[in-house]
Motif scaffolding. Structure first.
Motif, PDB file in Angstrom:
ATOM      1  N   TRP A 151      47.510  38.059  31.611  1.00  0.00           N
ATOM      2  CA  TRP A 151      48.023  39.201  32.381  1.00  0.00           C
ATOM      3  C   TRP A 151      47.226  39.396  33.674  1.00  0.00           C
ATOM      4  O   TRP A 151      47.802  39.576  34.743  1.00  0.00           O
ATOM      5  CB  TRP A 151      47.933  40.469  31.535  1.00  0.00           C
ATOM      6  CG  TRP A 151      48.196  41.718  32.329  1.00  0.00           C
ATOM      7  CD1 TRP A 151      49.398  42.206  32.750  1.00  0.00           C
ATOM      8  CD2 TRP A 151      47.198  42.622  32.829  1.00  0.00           C
ATOM      9  NE1 TRP A 151      49.220  43.366  33.477  1.00  0.00           N
ATOM     10  CE2 TRP A 151      47.884  43.645  33.544  1.00  0.00           C
ATOM     11  CE3 TRP A 151      45.805  42.668  32.740  1.00  0.00           C
ATOM     12  CZ2 TRP A 151      47.201  44.688  34.151  1.00  0.00           C
ATOM     13  CZ3 TRP A 151      45.136  43.712  33.349  1.00  0.00           C
ATOM     14  CH2 TRP A 151      45.837  44.717  34.044  1.00  0.00           C
ATOM     15  N   PHE A 152      45.888  39.313  33.593  1.00  0.00           N
ATOM     16  CA  PHE A 152      45.029  39.603  34.747  1.00  0.00           C
ATOM     17  C   PHE A 152      45.099  38.508  35.802  1.00  0.00           C
ATOM     18  O   PHE A 152      45.183  38.793  37.005  1.00  0.00           O
ATOM     19  CB  PHE A 152      43.579  39.783  34.267  1.00  0.00           C
ATOM     20  CG  PHE A 152      42.614  40.096  35.359  1.00  0.00           C
ATOM     21  CD1 PHE A 152      42.605  41.352  35.963  1.00  0.00           C
ATOM     22  CD2 PHE A 152      41.698  39.143  35.795  1.00  0.00           C
ATOM     23  CE1 PHE A 152      41.703  41.647  36.981  1.00  0.00           C
ATOM     24  CE2 PHE A 152      40.799  39.426  36.807  1.00  0.00           C
ATOM     25  CZ  PHE A 152      40.798  40.688  37.396  1.00  0.00           C
ATOM     26  N   TRP A 153      45.058  37.236  35.381  1.00  0.00           N
ATOM     27  CA  TRP A 153      45.036  36.122  36.325  1.00  0.00           C
ATOM     28  C   TRP A 153      46.427  35.715  36.795  1.00  0.00           C
ATOM     29  O   TRP A 153      46.614  35.408  37.959  1.00  0.00           O
ATOM     30  CB  TRP A 153      44.367  34.904  35.680  1.00  0.00           C
ATOM     31  CG  TRP A 153      42.872  34.935  35.709  1.00  0.00           C
ATOM     32  CD1 TRP A 153      42.078  35.677  36.530  1.00  0.00           C
ATOM     33  CD2 TRP A 153      41.994  34.181  34.860  1.00  0.00           C
ATOM     34  NE1 TRP A 153      40.756  35.433  36.261  1.00  0.00           N
ATOM     35  CE2 TRP A 153      40.673  34.514  35.247  1.00  0.00           C
ATOM     36  CE3 TRP A 153      42.189  33.265  33.837  1.00  0.00           C
ATOM     37  CZ2 TRP A 153      39.560  33.953  34.630  1.00  0.00           C
ATOM     38  CZ3 TRP A 153      41.078  32.707  33.225  1.00  0.00           C
ATOM     39  CH2 TRP A 153      39.781  33.058  33.617  1.00  0.00           C
ATOM     40  N   PHE A 154      47.387  35.695  35.871  1.00  0.00           N
ATOM     41  CA  PHE A 154      48.689  35.105  36.196  1.00  0.00           C
ATOM     42  C   PHE A 154      49.825  36.116  36.261  1.00  0.00           C
ATOM     43  O   PHE A 154      50.944  35.750  36.612  1.00  0.00           O
ATOM     44  CB  PHE A 154      49.039  34.027  35.152  1.00  0.00           C
ATOM     45  CG  PHE A 154      47.959  33.001  34.953  1.00  0.00           C
ATOM     46  CD1 PHE A 154      47.709  32.039  35.914  1.00  0.00           C
ATOM     47  CD2 PHE A 154      47.180  33.002  33.804  1.00  0.00           C
ATOM     48  CE1 PHE A 154      46.710  31.093  35.742  1.00  0.00           C
ATOM     49  CE2 PHE A 154      46.180  32.060  33.610  1.00  0.00           C
ATOM     50  CZ  PHE A 154      45.942  31.107  34.584  1.00  0.00           C
ATOM     51  N   GLN A 155      49.557  37.359  35.920  1.00  0.00           N
ATOM     52  CA  GLN A 155      50.586  38.400  35.891  1.00  0.00           C
ATOM     53  C   GLN A 155      51.814  37.964  35.063  1.00  0.00           C
ATOM     54  O   GLN A 155      52.956  38.280  35.395  1.00  0.00           O
ATOM     55  CB  GLN A 155      51.039  38.790  37.308  1.00  0.00           C
ATOM     56  CG  GLN A 155      50.009  39.596  38.084  1.00  0.00           C
ATOM     57  CD  GLN A 155      48.914  38.717  38.663  1.00  0.00           C
ATOM     58  OE1 GLN A 155      49.189  37.756  39.368  1.00  0.00           O
ATOM     59  NE2 GLN A 155      47.662  39.025  38.380  1.00  0.00           N
ATOM     60  N   ASP A 156      51.531  37.222  33.991  1.00  0.00           N
ATOM     61  CA  ASP A 156      52.609  36.759  33.108  1.00  0.00           C
ATOM     62  C   ASP A 156      52.738  37.751  31.952  1.00  0.00           C
ATOM     63  O   ASP A 156      52.088  37.615  30.912  1.00  0.00           O
ATOM     64  CB  ASP A 156      52.300  35.352  32.584  1.00  0.00           C
ATOM     65  CG  ASP A 156      53.478  34.730  31.847  1.00  0.00           C
ATOM     66  OD1 ASP A 156      54.355  35.478  31.385  1.00  0.00           O
ATOM     67  OD2 ASP A 156      53.522  33.485  31.735  1.00  0.00           O
ATOM     68  N   ILE A 157      53.592  38.746  32.133  1.00  0.00           N
ATOM     69  CA  ILE A 157      53.738  39.805  31.143  1.00  0.00           C
ATOM     70  C   ILE A 157      54.339  39.265  29.853  1.00  0.00           C
ATOM     71  O   ILE A 157      53.957  39.671  28.750  1.00  0.00           O
ATOM     72  CB  ILE A 157      54.612  40.944  31.703  1.00  0.00           C
ATOM     73  CG1 ILE A 157      54.017  41.477  33.005  1.00  0.00           C
ATOM     74  CG2 ILE A 157      54.744  42.062  30.677  1.00  0.00           C
ATOM     75  CD1 ILE A 157      52.610  42.011  32.869  1.00  0.00           C
ATOM     76  N   VAL A 158      55.277  38.318  29.962  1.00  0.00           N
ATOM     77  CA  VAL A 158      55.956  37.784  28.775  1.00  0.00           C
ATOM     78  C   VAL A 158      54.964  37.082  27.849  1.00  0.00           C
ATOM     79  O   VAL A 158      54.885  37.379  26.646  1.00  0.00           O
ATOM     80  CB  VAL A 158      57.090  36.817  29.183  1.00  0.00           C
ATOM     81  CG1 VAL A 158      57.689  36.129  27.951  1.00  0.00           C
ATOM     82  CG2 VAL A 158      58.177  37.567  29.944  1.00  0.00           C
ATOM     83  N   LEU A 159      54.202  36.140  28.400  1.00  0.00           N
ATOM     84  CA  LEU A 159      53.237  35.407  27.578  1.00  0.00           C
ATOM     85  C   LEU A 159      52.125  36.331  27.100  1.00  0.00           C
ATOM     86  O   LEU A 159      51.653  36.208  25.956  1.00  0.00           O
ATOM     87  CB  LEU A 159      52.657  34.235  28.371  1.00  0.00           C
ATOM     88  CG  LEU A 159      51.758  33.257  27.599  1.00  0.00           C
ATOM     89  CD1 LEU A 159      52.487  32.693  26.390  1.00  0.00           C
ATOM     90  CD2 LEU A 159      51.286  32.125  28.512  1.00  0.00           C
ATOM     91  N   ALA A 160      51.705  37.269  27.939  1.00  0.00           N
ATOM     92  CA  ALA A 160      50.655  38.213  27.543  1.00  0.00           C
ATOM     93  C   ALA A 160      51.121  39.081  26.375  1.00  0.00           C
ATOM     94  O   ALA A 160      50.356  39.331  25.429  1.00  0.00           O
ATOM     95  CB  ALA A 160      50.263  39.088  28.726  1.00  0.00           C
ATOM     96  N   LEU A 161      52.373  39.541  26.413  1.00  0.00           N
ATOM     97  CA  LEU A 161      52.907  40.351  25.314  1.00  0.00           C
ATOM     98  C   LEU A 161      53.018  39.535  24.035  1.00  0.00           C
ATOM     99  O   LEU A 161      52.733  40.033  22.940  1.00  0.00           O
ATOM    100  CB  LEU A 161      54.272  40.926  25.699  1.00  0.00           C
ATOM    101  CG  LEU A 161      54.253  42.103  26.665  1.00  0.00           C
ATOM    102  CD1 LEU A 161      55.678  42.491  27.052  1.00  0.00           C
ATOM    103  CD2 LEU A 161      53.535  43.303  26.042  1.00  0.00           C
ATOM    104  N   PHE A 162      53.444  38.280  24.161  1.00  0.00           N
ATOM    105  CA  PHE A 162      53.534  37.410  22.990  1.00  0.00           C
ATOM    106  C   PHE A 162      52.162  37.275  22.336  1.00  0.00           C
ATOM    107  O   PHE A 162      52.019  37.399  21.108  1.00  0.00           O
ATOM    108  CB  PHE A 162      54.060  36.033  23.391  1.00  0.00           C
ATOM    109  CG  PHE A 162      53.938  34.996  22.307  1.00  0.00           C
ATOM    110  CD1 PHE A 162      54.848  34.965  21.267  1.00  0.00           C
ATOM    111  CD2 PHE A 162      52.904  34.067  22.323  1.00  0.00           C
ATOM    112  CE1 PHE A 162      54.727  34.021  20.251  1.00  0.00           C
ATOM    113  CE2 PHE A 162      52.770  33.128  21.323  1.00  0.00           C
ATOM    114  CZ  PHE A 162      53.688  33.099  20.275  1.00  0.00           C
ATOM    115  N   LEU A 163      51.131  37.024  23.142  1.00  0.00           N
ATOM    116  CA  LEU A 163      49.773  36.887  22.614  1.00  0.00           C
ATOM    117  C   LEU A 163      49.269  38.213  22.044  1.00  0.00           C
ATOM    118  O   LEU A 163      48.554  38.226  21.027  1.00  0.00           O
ATOM    119  CB  LEU A 163      48.838  36.384  23.706  1.00  0.00           C
ATOM    120  CG  LEU A 163      49.085  34.945  24.176  1.00  0.00           C
ATOM    121  CD1 LEU A 163      48.320  34.664  25.464  1.00  0.00           C
ATOM    122  CD2 LEU A 163      48.650  33.952  23.089  1.00  0.00           C
TER     123      LEU A 163
END
Length: 273
Positions: free
Chosen positions: A209-221
């Protein structure tokens, strides 16, 4: 355990749409699917005969072989026959740096499995050496003439490899102890190992989330880390999983890996720190 090498091999292609029609891509994908894994898990099985013999989850296509010394006789020669043609071809087509990279892949697996190093039984270094999986991404870049990955992506891939390895150790605590194999999970115990794995997954979620702003993958994790907390605090705690439960988790991990690979390829966010 096919997914770490394929997953990491595909990361440098994130956000790209023209790689499917190149021969190097398909040859490289085949290499990380079979020959490379034949090296990695062949050497692993060759040196884990005692532990695998008492491991009830082994002996199938989901979790891998459970072979005797007699069945594994001649395996090292077979591994050499399988992998050497690819080393020659990749080195001829991609240059000296590729040769060094492939030699490093072989040497790190030898150091992991054989004396005098035998890092697989030197906790916690057997976890740290999983960073070797990241070389699959470097191999992909060199073979397919792709841009270098941001260092943040390499850090995330290393954490991904640590997490996957700890998951296997947690499932194998009892057979590893019976087989005389020392692991970090065997020393820490099941609950502390699960908490360590949870901490790594939470760190992955934050960094994605912090480095890549990838909300989808961050939520999955994040959801995965919640499941791990429920596992260690409420559902299983310190109890070992049954064989049927481990198979269920195995299928779930494979499905999750496939879905996350498609997302990473589609979004391209892991290349944008």
């Amino acid at each position: 355990m096919w997914f770490p090498t394929i997953w990491i091999y595909l990361v440098p292609f994130s956000g790209k749409t023209t790689f499917w029609n190149t021969i190097p891509f398909w040859v490289g994908l085949f290499f990380v699917t079979f020959p490379l894994n034949y090296l990695v898990y062949g050497l692993n099985d060759y040196n884990d005969v005692k532990a695998d013999a008492v491991n009830k989850r082994k002996g199938n296509f989901l979790f891998g072989a459970s072979a005797s010394k007699e069945e594994l006789k001649g395996l090292l020669g077979k591994i050499a026959v399988v992998i050497l043609p690819f080393i020659v071809w990749f080195s001829m087509t991609s240059g000296f740096y590729m040769l060094l990279l492939l030699v490093f892949m072989v040497l790190i697996n030898i150091a992991y499995n054989f004396g005098p190093f035998r890092i697989k039984e030197r906790p916690p270094f057997e976890i740290f050496i999983q960073v070797g999986y990241v070389t699959t991404a470097l191999f992909s870049i060199q073979l397919n003439n792709l841009p270098e990955l941001p260092w943040q992506t390499l850090v995330y891939l290393a954490l991904f490899a640590f997490q996957a390895h700890i998951a296997g150790e947690i499932m194998d605590i009892e057979p590893d102890v019976l087989g005389g194999k020392k692991t970090t999970a065997g020393i820490l115990g099941r609950k502390k190992s699960k908490m360590l794995m949870t901490a790594i997954v939470l760190l992955e979620a934050f960094l994605v989330w912090f480095w890549f702003q990838d909300i989808v993958l961050a939520l999955f994790l994040a959801f995965f880390s919640i499941w791990l907390l429920l596992d260690v605090l409420i559902f299983f705690k310190d109890k070992p999983y049954t064989l049927s439960q481990m198979k269920l988790f195995g299928y779930a991990i494979n499905i999750s890996a496939i879905l996350s690979m498609f997302w990473v390829l589609y979004s391209g966010k892991l290349l944008m720190p």
